[in-house]
Scaffold this active site. Structure first.
Site, PDB file in Angstrom:
ATOM      1  N   CYS A  46       0.835  -1.205   0.000  1.00 54.58           N
ATOM      2  CA  CYS A  46       0.000   0.000   0.000  1.00 54.58           C
ATOM      3  C   CYS A  46       0.867   1.252   0.000  1.00 54.58           C
ATOM      4  O   CYS A  46       2.029   1.242   0.399  1.00 54.58           O
ATOM      5  CB  CYS A  46      -0.950  -0.007   1.183  1.00 54.58           C
ATOM      6  SG  CYS A  46      -0.229   0.556   2.714  1.00 54.58           S
ATOM      7  N   CYS A  48       0.850   3.860   1.872  1.00 59.30           N
ATOM      8  CA  CYS A  48       1.356   4.375   3.147  1.00 59.30           C
ATOM      9  C   CYS A  48       2.604   3.620   3.602  1.00 59.30           C
ATOM     10  O   CYS A  48       3.402   4.141   4.372  1.00 59.30           O
ATOM     11  CB  CYS A  48       0.284   4.395   4.225  1.00 59.30           C
ATOM     12  SG  CYS A  48      -0.432   2.825   4.650  1.00 59.30           S
TER      13      CYS A  48
END
Length: 136
Positions: A46, A48
């Site tokens: 992901c 992040c």
């Protein structure tokens, strides 16, 4: 399961900073049995993880005190290893990316995904450094 060519650079990012990649349940159990402190980073594809978690984990190692052992498992790839690591992170629910600091096999500090999303790497690294100063 993510293709290896997709996750390879993400794995190498942490491995290049000294994190040992764990691919099996046995490897996780052995890592957490070691004396001293162990930082476990649950790596992820992901955004992040790329923008905040991996850079924060690496930046935190500039602290004067650091964990004795640095390990990582990859969510969506190292299924067995991730499941075992997460079992040791109870009562926290599974999240990725996430980071857990263990001392002599006991969980002493946890950073969940919701602590990572939207926060700069420097702030996350500070959180880790405070834990290192207390437990390492």
């Amino acid at each position: 399961m993510y293709p290896e060519e997709l996750v390879k650079p993400m794995r190498e990012d942490l491995a290049g900073a000294g994190f040992e990649e764990l691919h099996t349940s046995e490897a996780v159990e052995n890592a957490l049995k070691k004396d001293g402190t162990t930082l476990v980073v649950v790596n992820s594809v992901c955004g992040c993880a790329a923008a905040n978690a991996r850079p924060a984990a690496k930046l935190s190692l500039q602290n004067s005190k650091t964990p004795n052992n640095l390990v990582t498992v990859f969510a969506g790839v190292d299924m067995e290893a991730v499941a075992t690591a997460r079992n040791h992170m109870v009562p926290f629910p599974p999240s990725s990316p996430s980071m857990a600091l263990f001392k002599d096999g006991e969980l002493v500090h946890m950073i969940e995904r919701h602590h990572i999303e939207g926060r700069p790497a420097e702030l996350i690294a500070e959180n880790l450094m405070e834990a290192y100063n207390e437990f390492c």
